[in-house]
Design an enzyme around this catalytic site. Structure first.
Site, PDB file in Angstrom:
ATOM      1  N   CYS A  30       0.832  -1.210   0.000  1.00 23.36           N
ATOM      2  CA  CYS A  30       0.000   0.000   0.000  1.00 23.36           C
ATOM      3  C   CYS A  30       0.866   1.259   0.000  1.00 23.36           C
ATOM      4  O   CYS A  30       1.574   1.532   0.970  1.00 23.36           O
ATOM      5  CB  CYS A  30      -0.911  -0.062   1.236  1.00 23.36           C
ATOM      6  SG  CYS A  30      -1.667   1.485   1.711  1.00 23.36           S
ATOM      7  N   CYS A  33       0.229   3.792   2.764  1.00 22.52           N
ATOM      8  CA  CYS A  33       0.700   3.232   4.044  1.00 22.52           C
ATOM      9  C   CYS A  33       2.184   3.535   4.248  1.00 22.52           C
ATOM     10  O   CYS A  33       2.629   3.775   5.372  1.00 22.52           O
ATOM     11  CB  CYS A  33       0.507   1.714   4.081  1.00 22.52           C
ATOM     12  SG  CYS A  33      -1.221   1.204   3.982  1.00 22.52           S
TER      13      CYS A  33
END
Length: 105
Positions: A30, A33
């Site tokens: 991600c 993230c």
């Protein structure tokens, strides 16, 4: 560095903590993230001894992500006395997270 929290350790580390707890639900693939991760690590250092700051890899640990309705990552949940008292979905400035902790201290 933020604690690595797993499904096995979640109850002990998060739900039974007597301090505020910040949990970053994330995954290695991600992109957003990876932006939040270093901020969470900084907060972990700054609030050491005052709050618990950890990360849950949702690919390896799905139980509590599902339990708390984490559908998008990164999602950062703030816990006090085992209850969710704050939720931030997506990337946010560091101040957003520190303000949430400061409100509980």
């Amino acid at each position: 560095m933020a604690l690595a929290i797993t499904d096995a350790s979640f109850e002990e580390v998060v739900l039974k903590s007597d301090k505020p707890v910040v949990v970053d639900f994330w995954a290695a693939w991600c992109g957003p993230c990876r932006m939040v991760g270093p901020v969470i690590d900084e907060i972990a250092s700054e609030y050491e001894g005052k709050a618990v700051v950890g990360k849950v890899d949702v690919d390896a640990n799905q139980e509590f992500a599902a339990k708390y309705g984490v559908r998008n990552i990164p999602t950062v949940l703030v816990f006090q006395n085992g209850e969710v008292v704050g939720r931030q979905v997506g990337v946010a400035p560091k101040k957003t997270y520190t303000d949430a902790i400061d409100a509980l201290l």
